[in-house]
Design an enzyme around this catalytic site. Structure first.
Site, PDB file in Angstrom:
ATOM      1  N   HIS A 167       0.516 -11.622   1.972  1.00 24.22           N
ATOM      2  CA  HIS A 167      -0.495 -10.860   1.235  1.00 24.22           C
ATOM      3  C   HIS A 167      -1.152 -11.693   0.124  1.00 24.22           C
ATOM      4  O   HIS A 167      -2.374 -11.669  -0.037  1.00 24.22           O
ATOM      5  CB  HIS A 167       0.135  -9.604   0.632  1.00 24.22           C
ATOM      6  CG  HIS A 167      -0.830  -8.513   0.337  1.00 24.22           C
ATOM      7  ND1 HIS A 167      -0.487  -7.186   0.321  1.00 24.22           N
ATOM      8  CD2 HIS A 167      -2.161  -8.540   0.038  1.00 24.22           C
ATOM      9  CE1 HIS A 167      -1.553  -6.452   0.029  1.00 24.22           C
ATOM     10  NE2 HIS A 167      -2.578  -7.252  -0.153  1.00 24.22           N
TER      11      HIS A 167
ATOM     12  N   TYR B  16       0.811  -1.212   0.000  1.00 22.42           N
ATOM     13  CA  TYR B  16       0.000   0.000   0.000  1.00 22.42           C
ATOM     14  C   TYR B  16       0.848   1.268   0.000  1.00 22.42           C
ATOM     15  O   TYR B  16       0.352   2.342  -0.331  1.00 22.42           O
ATOM     16  CB  TYR B  16      -0.941   0.041   1.215  1.00 22.42           C
ATOM     17  CG  TYR B  16      -1.929  -1.092   1.314  1.00 22.42           C
ATOM     18  CD1 TYR B  16      -2.125  -1.997   0.268  1.00 22.42           C
ATOM     19  CD2 TYR B  16      -2.675  -1.277   2.475  1.00 22.42           C
ATOM     20  CE1 TYR B  16      -3.030  -3.046   0.373  1.00 22.42           C
ATOM     21  CE2 TYR B  16      -3.586  -2.320   2.594  1.00 22.42           C
ATOM     22  CZ  TYR B  16      -3.757  -3.199   1.546  1.00 22.42           C
ATOM     23  OH  TYR B  16      -4.644  -4.234   1.670  1.00 22.42           O
TER      24      TYR B  16
END
Length: 267
Positions: A98, A40
């Site tokens: 992730h 992110y």
């Protein structure tokens, strides 16, 4: 020590000052679970917001995720240290893989060993996975042992309820955490959800969060609007009937939003 709250704040696509302010607003609203990821690019801003808030560390539950470029032995632990430096923390509460390594480029045995090492070294209190299929969950449990994986974070909303995966995780003693629980705003436009919300003097987002709690699914919705953050936080005022829950269950149509080219073969 904080256990994973039912509700958290997602920070995907939030950058720079927007990320910092959103987390700052969320913490002042009462949220205590903040979800981020290396990918992110906002761990530093989130660290700043948390530091400024000045809350006791043990009241917070912070999640970050290791990106698939960092899954190899040489990069995994250094990448976690880098995340902690950016977050200005000695440890996170939950560290996730992730995405499973695309095409098993890095063997699962290797990166899950690194994940476990991060926990053993005190860099994280809990470990988990994200975007894992049922077969991958089985393999991960086989590698790590039962009781090691806290959660599997997956796309989940009324239009894509991922029931098989949720049930499979439950059987393995693993919780499910829903990202994109509002289907990128689509829940706010749905007539059925609006009707249920109107009957409860609530909004569709609150109805969805109440439904997820009934289902035993954690949620990490994202919002940059302080009023929406407050409304999300106040979802507990909504008590759904069995009929409400059944009506929401019927909205499932398998509508997947997140499907990058490196995704696994979904169940």
């Amino acid at each position: 020590m904080q256990s994973m709250p039912q509700l958290g704040v997602g920070t995907f696509r939030l950058e720079g000052e927007v990320a910092r302010k959103t987390v700052s607003d969320a913490l002042s609203t009462g949220f205590r679970h903040i979800d981020t990821a290396q990918f992110y690019g906002n761990e530093e801003e989130i660290g700043n917001a948390i530091q400024t808030a000045g809350l006791p560390r043990e009241e917070l539950f912070v999640t970050t995720k290791v990106w698939h470029d960092h899954l190899d032995k040489g990069h995994f632990i250094p990448s976690v240290h880098e995340s902690l430096n950016k977050l200005k923390m000695a440890y996170v509460d939950l560290l996730l893989i992730h995405w499973p390594s695309p095409n098993d480029h890095i063997p699962m045995e290797s990166y899950l060993a690194s994940l476990k090492q991060a926990k053993e070294e005190g860099l994280t209190r809990h470990i988990g996975v994200s975007n894992f299929t049922m077969a991958q969950i089985d393999k991960a449990v086989e590698i790590l042992g039962e009781g090691e994986i806290l959660t599997n974070q997956v796309e989940l909303h009324p239009f894509m309820q991922n029931r098989q995966v949720v049930e499979h995780c439950k059987q393995a003693g693993i919780s499910t955490t829903a990202y994109m629980p509002f289907a990128v705003g689509e829940v706010m436009k749905n007539d059925e959800l609006k009707a249920i919300a109107d009957a409860h003097g609530a909004n569709p987002a609150q109805v969805v969060l109440a439904w997820m709690e009934v289902k035993g699914i954690h949620a990490i919705p994202s919002s940059t609007n302080k009023d929406h953050l407050q409304a999300n936080f106040d979802y507990t005022a909504v008590t759904l009937s069995e009929d409400d829950v059944a009506r929401i269950d019927e909205l499932d149509n398998g509508e997947r939003i997140v499907d990058p080219d490196f995704a696994p073969q979904w169940d």
